[in-house]
Design a protein around this motif. Structure first.
Motif, short mmCIF file in Angstrom:
data_model
loop_
_atom_site.label_atom_id
_atom_site.label_comp_id
_atom_site.label_asym_id
_atom_site.label_seq_id
_atom_site.Cartn_x
_atom_site.Cartn_y
_atom_site.Cartn_z
N CYS C 592 0.85 -1.20 0.00
CA CYS C 592 0.00 0.00 0.00
C CYS C 592 0.88 1.25 0.00
N THR C 593 0.54 2.20 -0.89
CA THR C 593 1.35 3.41 -0.98
C THR C 593 0.74 4.55 -0.20
N GLY C 594 -0.37 4.28 0.43
CA GLY C 594 -0.98 5.32 1.26
C GLY C 594 -1.68 6.41 0.48
N CYS C 595 -2.15 6.11 -0.71
CA CYS C 595 -2.86 7.15 -1.48
C CYS C 595 -4.23 7.43 -0.86
N LEU C 596 -4.76 6.43 -0.15
CA LEU C 596 -6.02 6.55 0.59
C LEU C 596 -7.25 6.87 -0.27
N LEU C 597 -7.17 6.48 -1.51
CA LEU C 597 -8.35 6.60 -2.37
C LEU C 597 -9.48 5.74 -1.80
N CYS C 598 -9.07 4.59 -1.25
CA CYS C 598 -10.05 3.66 -0.67
C CYS C 598 -10.82 4.32 0.47
N LEU C 599 -10.13 5.14 1.23
CA LEU C 599 -10.77 5.81 2.36
C LEU C 599 -11.89 6.72 1.86
N GLU C 600 -11.63 7.36 0.71
CA GLU C 600 -12.63 8.26 0.14
C GLU C 600 -13.87 7.51 -0.33
N VAL C 601 -13.66 6.33 -0.95
CA VAL C 601 -14.80 5.67 -1.60
C VAL C 601 -15.57 4.71 -0.70
N CYS C 602 -15.00 4.34 0.44
CA CYS C 602 -15.68 3.33 1.28
C CYS C 602 -17.04 3.84 1.75
N PRO C 603 -18.13 3.16 1.39
CA PRO C 603 -19.45 3.65 1.80
C PRO C 603 -19.73 3.43 3.29
N ARG C 609 -6.59 5.74 8.26
CA ARG C 609 -5.19 6.01 7.89
C ARG C 609 -4.33 5.41 8.98
N GLU C 610 -3.31 4.65 8.61
CA GLU C 610 -2.44 4.04 9.62
C GLU C 610 -0.99 4.50 9.40
N GLU C 611 -0.33 4.86 10.50
CA GLU C 611 1.08 5.25 10.39
C GLU C 611 1.92 4.10 10.91
N ILE C 612 2.81 3.62 10.06
CA ILE C 612 3.72 2.54 10.51
C ILE C 612 5.00 3.21 11.03
N LYS C 613 5.29 2.99 12.33
CA LYS C 613 6.38 3.73 12.97
C LYS C 613 7.54 2.80 13.31
N ASP C 614 8.67 3.39 13.38
CA ASP C 614 9.84 2.65 13.87
C ASP C 614 9.62 2.41 15.36
N ARG C 615 9.81 1.15 15.75
CA ARG C 615 9.49 0.81 17.13
C ARG C 615 10.35 1.57 18.13
N ARG C 616 11.59 1.82 17.75
CA ARG C 616 12.47 2.44 18.72
C ARG C 616 12.36 3.97 18.67
N THR C 617 12.47 4.51 17.47
CA THR C 617 12.54 5.98 17.40
C THR C 617 11.17 6.62 17.30
N GLY C 618 10.15 5.85 16.92
CA GLY C 618 8.83 6.44 16.77
C GLY C 618 8.71 7.21 15.46
N GLU C 619 9.73 7.10 14.62
CA GLU C 619 9.71 7.80 13.34
C GLU C 619 8.67 7.15 12.40
N ILE C 620 7.94 7.96 11.67
CA ILE C 620 6.94 7.42 10.75
C ILE C 620 7.66 6.86 9.52
N LEU C 621 7.52 5.54 9.33
CA LEU C 621 8.19 4.90 8.21
C LEU C 621 7.30 4.91 6.96
N LYS C 622 6.00 4.77 7.20
CA LYS C 622 5.12 4.65 6.06
C LYS C 622 3.68 4.97 6.48
N VAL C 623 2.91 5.51 5.54
CA VAL C 623 1.47 5.71 5.78
C VAL C 623 0.72 4.70 4.91
#
Lengths: 290, 216, 669
Positions: C592-603, C609-623
């Motif tokens: 998933c590239t996080g474009c979130l088109l699905c979020l818009e269309v879901c009836p 939206r989910e943020e995948i974070k680095d467990r140690r640093t808390g840095e956002i790795l991916k949306v």
């Protein structure tokens, strides 16, 4: 402005005054009626009673001629002719097999692109927009507007808004300064084509209509169909015998009544051609207040 | 004027005599299963008789209900039932000729049965099978006189129609008193008006009668 | 390697009459991956199911295909059997050989070939199936009842009495519905209000019921067990907490000429009004469309006279959010009015009335205090004509169904009239008398035999007015179709029962289906008559179809018991047919590239939206997108929209669907 015109047989014979008054009113309002060249009879009830194909082919010939002549719209003042022409056009357009068969019978092409106008539609579309400037008199009487069958039914052909209690004619009469009455027999049958073959039944049916109009105080009955007119007017002696009373309410064509309000003379409107004297209706007329 | 009328009458009589040769040929149609009156009606007119559920609204509103020997809803009932004897009774009834095609029945029918078209079909069938009710002869004569007049002239002329009808019914006195006043009011044209291409009209009649021969 | 079992059902003769079932089983046995195939007369029967269970064990099957009726009918049955046999129920799939084959084709070889092809696609799909496990979701044990008529009242009381919370929403100012308008009820002739009003009071006083009158449902979202509902509390212009219902305001209100809905237009009410004396709650509302203050800015009398200071012109609509686990839709019905009948005068004859108007005339609380009088001149009619089937069973008028209640209430009306005026004449024009029900036919016979009501079989073609009489033109079809003409003083049309004018929009808000007449659709006409196709939403009363009071009450109680069943455990299981966003090893985590088109269309608003974070640093790795399995209805819209195929629907994955197509394309010719 020019509009196509299909008179039908009655308007050349027993109902000449309908044609006369329609022309008088149209002329006054600057509308030229162009007759379909070499038109023929619609077949009336005889054709559909005895031969289905004939009842479609006869009107189709006239419609094809109108197409050839380049008429896009034709007014058919006779309610019976309108009914037959419209039914034929509808049957042909709804069924390709009928179209092919009919084209063979009449030996002419048929596209069905001529728009058919009832007398109401014609008045609404061409006369109403300019009528006010020509209406100089008030009919000043109670009129019973009588539609009969063919102006009211079948509803998919006649296109009336309220087929059980239509108001189209009333609107015309109100414009002409009359007071249309509310009555119960506006769309009942007058006996139609039985005028000659079963005069007794015509007297019975037309008698009921006349009686209701009289009881509710009508000064005149307004019609838009030659058959209704001749049954209510010409058959008055037979009706009198049936009802055992004399009702002398005159029966006017809608175009005659409208013509009167436009100051057209009774003679020009053919009011002298009626069997029941029309003087009573004419004498009510007053000048319209400015 | 009088001479003119007499000539006209003679002409009509002559035409009437000629006409005997081309009277409609009557025929008897055997009732076979699948060839019942009902199935022929449904095939040719497209009215489905079983749609009628016998509420009687047609009869209730019919302007001539009192005068009919078989009431409008009963006409449909007899077609529905397809019982022996019903067809003859129906085709020789007066009702089918009394129907004015005013369409009051159809306009109020909850099941949208086009009864006037059923009546048209039954009339035509009644003539074909030579079962016309004797009391309906005047009505049939009128229709025939009407069609003959327009076949020959392309349009109707009331004098011609009347004379033709009188010859068929031999009812000479009816309406005679009306003629003079109608004439003077300009409502009667003793000279028959005709369309220009009368031949076209005759051809239409001819083609239709030939085609019907082919259908049989 | 997959070991698939194929079981072909004859469905009695439903399938075997058109499909060569033995041939289908024989061909299935040759398909790749199929270890066992058989056919049997009734696969769904107990012995049939036993055969499946035994075959799974004996042949060590890893998945099964049942060639039978529609999965809507018996998928659950066969999946249970699969589970008993020891395999995951989602490894059992149905090949629809009845609705899609035998019922729609003649018996030809091609029909059998089609059956074989369908089996082939499903076999290939099962070979790609993976075990799935039901999802458990918590249940909110509060029910919403929409509509405060007898259906809603019954359902609400049943659920509340079982100890659950109920919220009732009624759009008019009082509960009671149509039943509160009725005079007496058939077949016992007991007074409608006498049996209804105690129930209305019970609703108002029940500790478990929260009542919102003059309120409408705005929107419904969520799913069974967890609906989120927005309710609009319309501005009453009266403060309910201060108002005592004393009635001073409506006695003084100067706008007195507003047609009274409760009396079916036969009398007038004021602009500030309480619909009827027994209303619950008996506190008024201001009808702003007809109020001088709101329309012209002048008046304000009610505010001046109110001793409690309860009038509040500034009050605004309020929207509240509620959470409920289940919903009863009991929105009721409407009837056609006399203006629907051109042939009976377009509603212009005052003495041609509808059945509900007659109820008001006959009711002791009505505008004539129960005396049956003509609306035109107040005279007591000497001849009264009732027309059954007015608009019902009338294809030309667009209503081909029977309204069910009219035969009975017409008999009741005629009877009530005769009881009040022994000398009067009552005629009933009817087509058939449909009086099936306990003591119903006896009731109609009583009207005819004891009360001398004249029944005439035939429809009326036309009614017109003459000299103060109504001329009724009918026919007696039992008397050689004789025309009948009656000069009546009053005519009552038993007009057709129709859906409420806003039924369609209600159904759309609730996401429930409805028929062409806008009556709400039950899940199954025979076996699930009170549920809708949307889980957790039940039907009660005439919003489903025309119903009398006993049927309405029965259905309402049935709907209540369905909801009580739902509320009997703290959590409920749902089918795992939901969308999932794929997961893979770092550094990708998901495609998933996080474009979130699905979020818009879901009836169903099931995607977050989910943020995948680095467990140690808390840095956002991916949306990325994430599906809330509780909200997802498995519609598949997101799957269709996903640009790089990162979402799949469990049980209907892209790979599974493709395998079905491939099976068809690769079939041996």
């Amino acid at each position: 402005m020019k509009v196509g015109f299909y008179p039908g047989c009655s308007l050349e014979g027993s109902s000449k005054e309908y044609s006369k008054s329609l022309f008088a009113v149209s002329e006054k309002c600057g509308i030229t009626l162009e007759e379909i060249k070499d038109w023929s009879c619609c077949g009336a009830s005889a054709a559909h009673s005895l031969n289905h194909d004939l009842s479609i082919a006869l009107p189709a010939r006239t419609l094809a001629l109108a197409e050839k002549q380049g008429l896009s719209e034709i007014v058919i003042p006779c309610a019976a002719c309108y009914g037959r022409l419209a039914a034929s056009q509808q049957a042909i357009l709804n069924d390709k097999a009928i179209l092919e068969k009919t084209e063979k019978y009449i030996d002419m092409a048929f596209t069905g692109n001529v728009q058919l106008l009832t007398v109401f539609e014609f008045l609404q579309k061409y006369i109403f927009p300019v009528a006010d400037q020509y209406i100089v008199d008030k009919l000043n009487q109670k009129t019973a507007c009588y539609y009969g069958c063919l102006l009211a039914r079948p509803k998919d052909l006649t296109k009336l808004e309220r087929p059980e209690n239509p108001m189209e004619m009333e609107k015309v009469m109100e414009k002409a300064g009359a007071t249309p009455i509310d009555w119960a027999f506006k769309t009942e049958c007058c006996g139609a084509g039985f005028s000659m073959s079963r005069t007794d039944l015509v007297a019975k049916l037309s008698g009921r209509i006349l009686e209701d109009a009289a009881e509710r105080g009508a000064d005149s009955i307004i019609v838009a169909c030659p058959m209704c007119h001749s049954n209510l007017d010409l058959r008055r002696p037979e009706i009198k015998k049936q009802l055992k009373k004399d009702i002398n309410i005159p029966v006017l064509f809608i175009t005659q009544a409208l013509g009167l309000s436009m100051g057209i003379s009774a003679k020009e409107l053919g009011l002298d051609k009626h069997f029941v004297p029309t003087g009573k209706a004419v004498s009510c007329i007053v000048k319209k207040e400015a | 004027m009088i001479i003119c009328s007499i000539q006209l009458i003679f002409f009509c009589i002559k035409r009437q005599l000629n006409r005997f040769n081309i009277e409609i040929v009557h025929e008897s149609i055997e009732t076979k299963p699948g060839n019942s009156l009902k199935s022929r009606l449904e095939e040719s007119v497209g009215v489905i008789v079983s749609h009628c559920y016998q509420c009687g609204k047609c009869t209730a509103g019919c302007p001539l209900n009192e005068d009919m020997d078989i009431k409008p809803n009963q006409v449909l009932r007899m077609l529905q039932a397809e019982l022996p004897g019903y067809e003859d009774k129906l085709l020789s009834s007066l009702s089918i000729w009394l129907c004015l095609a005013c369409d009051t029945c159809y306009s109020r029918c909850p099941q949208e049965v086009k009864l006037s078209q059923v009546m048209d079909f039954l009339r035509q069938e009644s003539v074909r099978q030579n079962k016309v009710n004797p009391k309906a002869k005047d009505i049939l004569s009128f229709h025939k006189a009407f069609l003959e007049t327009i076949e020959k002239n392309g349009k109707l002329n009331e004098v011609w129609l009347t004379l033709n009808y009188k010859l068929k019914t031999l009812n000479m006195i009816q309406d005679v008193q009306k003629a003079p006043s109608m004439f003077f009011k300009g409502k009667l044209n003793p000279i028959p008006s005709r369309i220009q291409h009368v031949k076209e009209m005759e051809k239409i009649f001819q083609r239709i009668s030939e085609n019907e021969g082919g259908d049989k | 390697m997959a070991r698939i079992g194929v079981f072909i059902c004859h469905c009695g003769e439903n399938i075997s009459a058109t499909v060569d079932v033995a041939k289908v089983a024989e061909e299935a046995a040759k398909m790749p991956g199929v270890a066992y195939a058989m056919d049997y007369k009734y696969m769904c029967s107990d012995p049939g199911q036993t055969k499946i269970i035994e075959a799974i064990k004996e042949h060590k099957l890893t998945g099964i295909v049942v060639g039978a009726c529609s999965p809507r009918m018996h998928e659950a049955t066969f999946r249970k059997a699969a589970e008993k046999g020891g395999i995951n129920p989602f490894l059992c799939e149905i090949a629809n050989l009845r609705e899609q084959v035998s019922w729609v084709h003649p018996r030809t070889e091609a029909t059998t070939r089609k059956a074989i092809d369908i089996v082939r696609t499903i076999v290939n799909k099962v070979s790609k199936d993976t075990p799935l496990f039901p999802i458990k979701v918590p249940v909110t044990k509060t029910a919403l009842v929409i509509g405060g008529g007898i259906a809603g009242i019954q359902a609400a009381l049943d659920i509340a009495n079982a100890g659950h919370q109920v919220i009732m929403v009624e759009k008019s100012p009082s509960i009671g519905g149509h039943m509160s308008q009725l005079s007496e009820t058939f077949p016992t002739l007991d007074c409608s209000q006498c049996i209804l009003t105690p129930r209305m009071v019970e609703v108002a006083q029940h500790p478990n019921i929260t009542l919102h009158t003059f309120a409408e449902v705005e929107s419904v979202s969520g799913f069974v067990g967890n609906f989120d509902v927005k309710v609009r509390l319309k501005a009453r212009s009266v403060d309910m907490s201060k108002c005592t219902g004393c009635g001073t305001c409506w006695q003084k209100c100067p706008s007195k000429k507003i047609p009274d809905e409760f009396n079916a237009g036969l009398s007038y009410r004021t602009a500030i009004y309480s619909p009827f004396p027994q209303a619950v709650p008996n506190k008024p509302v201001i009808d702003r469309a007809n109020c001088n203050y709101f329309q012209k800015g002048k008046c304000g009398i009610c505010k001046k006279v109110c001793p409690a200071g309860a009038i509040d012109y500034e009050m605004e609509d309020e929207i509240i959010d509620i959470k409920v686990g289940a919903i009863v839709t009991a929105t009721g019905f409407d009837i056609k009015h006399t203006d629907f009948f051109p042939e009976y005068g377009y509603g212009e004859f005052k003495d041609v009335i509808d059945g509900l108007q007659f109820e008001r005339l006959a009711s002791a609380s009505g505008p004539t205090s129960g005396e049956i009088r003509r609306p035109s001149d107040g005279k007591i009619p000497e001849k009264i004509v009732f027309l059954a089937c007015s608009g019902s069973r009338d294809k030309a008028k667009g209503i081909e169904y029977c309204s069910k209640i009219c035969c009975m209430y017409t008999a009741k009306h005629a009877m009530l009239y005769k009881h009040k005026h022994h000398e009067g004449n009552a005629y009933v024009f009817y087509m058939d008398i449909r009086s099936a029900g306990k003591n119903y036919d006896e009731f109609v016979r009583r009207a005819i035999e004891e009360d001398d009501v004249h029944y005439i079989r035939g429809r009326v073609s036309r009614i017109y007015e003459k000299d103060g009489k109504l001329i009724v033109k009918g026919v007696d079809t039992l008397m050689n179709a004789e025309p009948v003409e009656i000069e009546a003083d009053m005519v009552v049309l038993a007009t057709a029962v129709v859906a409420n004018p806003d039924a369609e929009s209600v159904a759309q808000k609730m996401h429930i289906s409805y028929d062409k007449h806008h009556f709400f659709a039950e899940a199954h006409p025979k076996l699930r008559p009170v549920e809708t196709n949307t889980a957790g939403i039940m039907l009660a009363g005439a919003c489903q179809t025309a119903k009398d009071i006993p049927d309405t009450v029965s259905q309402a109680s049935a709907a209540a018991s369905k909801i009580m069943g739902l509320f009997s455990s703290d959590e409920m299981t749902r089918e795992p047919v939901v969308a999932v966003v794929n997961r893979c090893m770092p550094p990708l985590f998901t495609t998933c590239t996080g474009c979130l088109l699905c979020l818009e269309v879901c009836p169903y608003h099931a995607i977050e939206r989910e943020e995948i974070k680095d467990r140690r640093t808390g840095e956002i790795l991916k949306v990325a997108a994430k599906v809330n399995a509780g909200l997802c209805q498995g519609c598949g819209t997101c799957v269709a929209f996903c640009r790089n195929k990162s979402i799949d629907l469990q049980g209907f994955s892209n790979q599974q669907m493709l395998s079905e197509v491939v099976a068809l394309l690769n079939k041996p010719f």
